[in-house]
Design a protein around this motif. Structure first.
Motif, PDB file in Angstrom:
ATOM      1  N   ASP A  59       0.824  -1.220   0.000  1.00  8.13           N
ATOM      2  CA  ASP A  59       0.000   0.000   0.000  1.00  8.13           C
ATOM      3  C   ASP A  59       0.853   1.263   0.000  1.00  8.13           C
ATOM      4  O   ASP A  59       0.550   2.222  -0.723  1.00  8.13           O
ATOM      5  CB  ASP A  59      -0.972  -0.019   1.187  1.00  8.13           C
ATOM      6  CG  ASP A  59      -2.163  -0.926   0.891  1.00  8.13           C
ATOM      7  OD1 ASP A  59      -2.713  -0.822  -0.226  1.00  8.13           O
ATOM      8  OD2 ASP A  59      -2.510  -1.757   1.740  1.00  8.13           O
ATOM      9  N   ASP A  60       1.923   1.265   0.774  1.00  7.56           N
ATOM     10  CA  ASP A  60       2.824   2.433   0.772  1.00  7.56           C
ATOM     11  C   ASP A  60       3.472   2.601  -0.601  1.00  7.56           C
ATOM     12  O   ASP A  60       3.715   3.713  -1.070  1.00  7.56           O
ATOM     13  CB  ASP A  60       3.929   2.269   1.824  1.00  7.56           C
ATOM     14  CG  ASP A  60       3.369   2.423   3.234  1.00  7.56           C
ATOM     15  OD1 ASP A  60       2.223   2.883   3.363  1.00  7.56           O
ATOM     16  OD2 ASP A  60       4.076   2.065   4.196  1.00  7.56           O
ATOM     17  N   ASP A  93       1.043   4.269  -2.867  1.00  9.48           N
ATOM     18  CA  ASP A  93       0.961   5.698  -2.544  1.00  9.48           C
ATOM     19  C   ASP A  93       2.144   6.463  -3.154  1.00  9.48           C
ATOM     20  O   ASP A  93       1.980   7.572  -3.679  1.00  9.48           O
ATOM     21  CB  ASP A  93       0.936   5.918  -1.018  1.00  9.48           C
ATOM     22  CG  ASP A  93      -0.384   5.422  -0.415  1.00  9.48           C
ATOM     23  OD1 ASP A  93      -1.353   5.268  -1.182  1.00  9.48           O
ATOM     24  OD2 ASP A  93      -0.421   5.176   0.799  1.00  9.48           O
ATOM     25  N   ILE A 145      10.071   4.100  -1.670  1.00 10.82           N
ATOM     26  CA  ILE A 145       8.989   4.731  -0.902  1.00 10.82           C
ATOM     27  C   ILE A 145       9.534   5.962  -0.165  1.00 10.82           C
ATOM     28  O   ILE A 145       8.918   7.035  -0.168  1.00 10.82           O
ATOM     29  CB  ILE A 145       8.368   3.707   0.088  1.00 10.82           C
ATOM     30  CG1 ILE A 145       7.664   2.593  -0.692  1.00 10.82           C
ATOM     31  CG2 ILE A 145       7.391   4.392   1.048  1.00 10.82           C
ATOM     32  CD1 ILE A 145       7.250   1.380   0.138  1.00 10.82           C
TER      33      ILE A 145
END
Ligand code: SF4
Length: 484
Positions: free
Chosen positions: A191-192, A195, A462
């Protein structure tokens, strides 16, 4: 080990790659302090290139040639032809691609075709200048002609493409050398990661305001390792941010059948994905188990059938020839099984064992399983594709490929992967987003190319996504007139 000594000449990379193509299993060094069984000496003096080869201190062969035109490319070609002749005589081997060691043999022919040269002249050039075999030259011409026609139909010069990488996979394949994270261990990062990708997408949508988006490619890794909700979230974002008015192709490399579900296939269709890949690599269960694919042959068949049911009418399948323990008969069986599915395109890869792959790291475990007659397997594929009405439309090579061969993309008429041609022929800028993705900025003259690479590690990506954006922006803003 082979030691290379250079006297008054450079071209280290070319000399090393051609030597490695003849001596695939030998280490090569330029370090004259190391003890080597074989020594290759290349020298240059007063327009004369001299090459000598010795074994255990005993001279085996020496040859020389004259460089009539000192221009760099010409000098390199004379050197490589001479080196080829020496090594071919020493090893009693010939290479089907002659002196061509780069990854894009078709690029040279394409350059000539675009300059208006006739096909006959280009063919002679491939034999004489690069010592390519008749078969490979014919294949190259066939591909280049097809690529040229497809490119003429799209306005690639005023366009750019987007690549988005999803570096997660259900498990790691034995031969893998890509940036790939097994989902079992890294699912908490997905999920990160998405994003962070969103940030790059928001940047990329305005990065080339004067160009039209030509193709979008979601690759990996395995994009379908994303769960249904994540996949949908990402695709909706892509559709929302980019202008798809002129997009010719939207590909998702679904890849491994063990990651694909009916719902994911439906989501891909709903979000306008026009081309997908379902990659068996082989239809022999024993090999799938050996290479760590963790899915069955039946799963491949089932996933393919569901994809058709969900309306996917442009499906590619990848196979690899030269997999450990496989024979020519195994490749024939794989093709027979694939024929029953009748994909729209078929990409035939030749196994390339990279240093970082487990197949190389644990090579002792797999010794004795090396595939033999890979070139014969490639011929089987060539024959099959002819009969089944697939035409070769792109080709590329990698380092350390079995028997120094190539990867070929075949497709039925109108089902060619346009992105594959654009990237292989380096025809337009590709903005690449995600961990391990490398953007390529192609200048209008078609020759100058700049690169900007993203970090490979998912956690670094990330944490440092803003820096990845800056890397691209730096190249684009410094060359705004030509690239934006
Ligand atoms: S599916 Fe592709 S990227 Fe993933 S582990 Fe296998 S070879 Fe690597």
């Amino acid at each position: 080990m082979i030691q290379i000594k250079l006297i008054n000449i450079d071209f280290e990379y070319d000399i090393q790659s051609l030597t490695k193509a003849f001596f695939t299993k030998e280490d090569i060094t330029f370090d004259d302090q190391k003890e080597a069984e074989r020594v290759l000496t290349v020298s240059y003096d007063k327009n004369q290139i001299g090459i000598s080869f010795s074994e255990n201190g005993i001279p085996i062969l020496s040859k020389s040639d004259t460089v009539l035109d000192d221009e760099r490319r010409n000098k390199k070609n004379v050197l490589k032809r001479l080196l080829y002749n020496v090594l071919s005589e020493v090893t009693k081997l010939t290479l089907q691609w002659g002196t061509l060691t780069g990854i894009r043999p078709t690029k040279l022919a394409m350059e000539k075709l675009e300059q208006g040269e006739t096909l006959d002249k280009i063919e002679s050039f491939m034999y004489d200048e690069y010592l390519c075999s008749k078969e490979k030259t014919k294949l190259c011409m066939d591909i280049v002609t097809r690529e040229h026609r497809i490119l003429e139909e799209i306005d690639y010069k005023n366009g750019y493409s987007i690549y988005i990488g999803i570096p997660f996979c259900p498990s790691t394949c034995l031969y893998c050398s890509f940036a790939s994270y097994s989902l079992e261990r890294f699912s908490h990062l997905v999920d990160d990661y998405i994003d962070a990708l969103f940030k790059e997408i928001e940047y990329a949508k305005n990065a080339c305001p004067n160009k039209r988006l030509t193709t979008v490619y979601l690759g990996g890794g395995t994009p379908t390792t994303l769960n249904e909700e994540q996949l949908e979230r990402l695709l909706i974002k892509i559709r929302k941010e980019f202008d798809f008015t002129h997009v010719k192709e939207f590909t998702v490399e679904a890849g491994r059948p063990d990651s694909i579900t009916r719902d994911k296939l439906r989501i891909l269709k709903e979000q306008g994905v026009s081309r997908i890949s379902i990659n068996p690599q082989t239809m022999k269960q024993e090999t799938l188990d050996l290479i760590g694919r963790k899915h069955t042959v039946d799963q491949i068949r089932e996933t393919f059938a569901i994809a058709r049911e969900e309306g996917h009418d442009n499906i590619n399948m990848d196979i690899i020839i030269g997999l450990p323990g496989e024979s020519r008969e195994d490749v024939e069986d794989t093709l027979r099984e694939i024929d029953k599915l009748s994909p729209d395109s078929l990409t035939v890869h030749t196994l390339a064992i990279k240093r970082a792959a487990n197949l190389n790291i644990y090579k002792d475990q797999y010794s004795g399983l090396e595939a033999k007659d890979v070139s014969g397997m490639l011929d089987v594929c060539l024959e099959y594709t002819k009969e089944a009405d697939y035409k070769p439309y792109y080709l590329y090579r990698q380092k350390n490929m079995a028997e120094n061969l190539e990867n070929i993309g075949y497709a039925r008429e109108g089902k060619e992967g346009i992105y594959n041609i654009l990237i292989m022929e380096e025809k337009q800028t590709i903005l690449a987003l995600g961990a391990g993705a490398a953007s390529k900025f192609v200048f209008p003259d078609g020759y100058r190319i700049e690169r900007a690479e993203n970090v490979k590690s998912v956690t670094d990506y990330i944490a440092r996504v803003d820096e990845m954006i800056e890397r691209k922006e730096k190249v684009l803003s410094a060359n705004a007139k030509q690239l934006r």
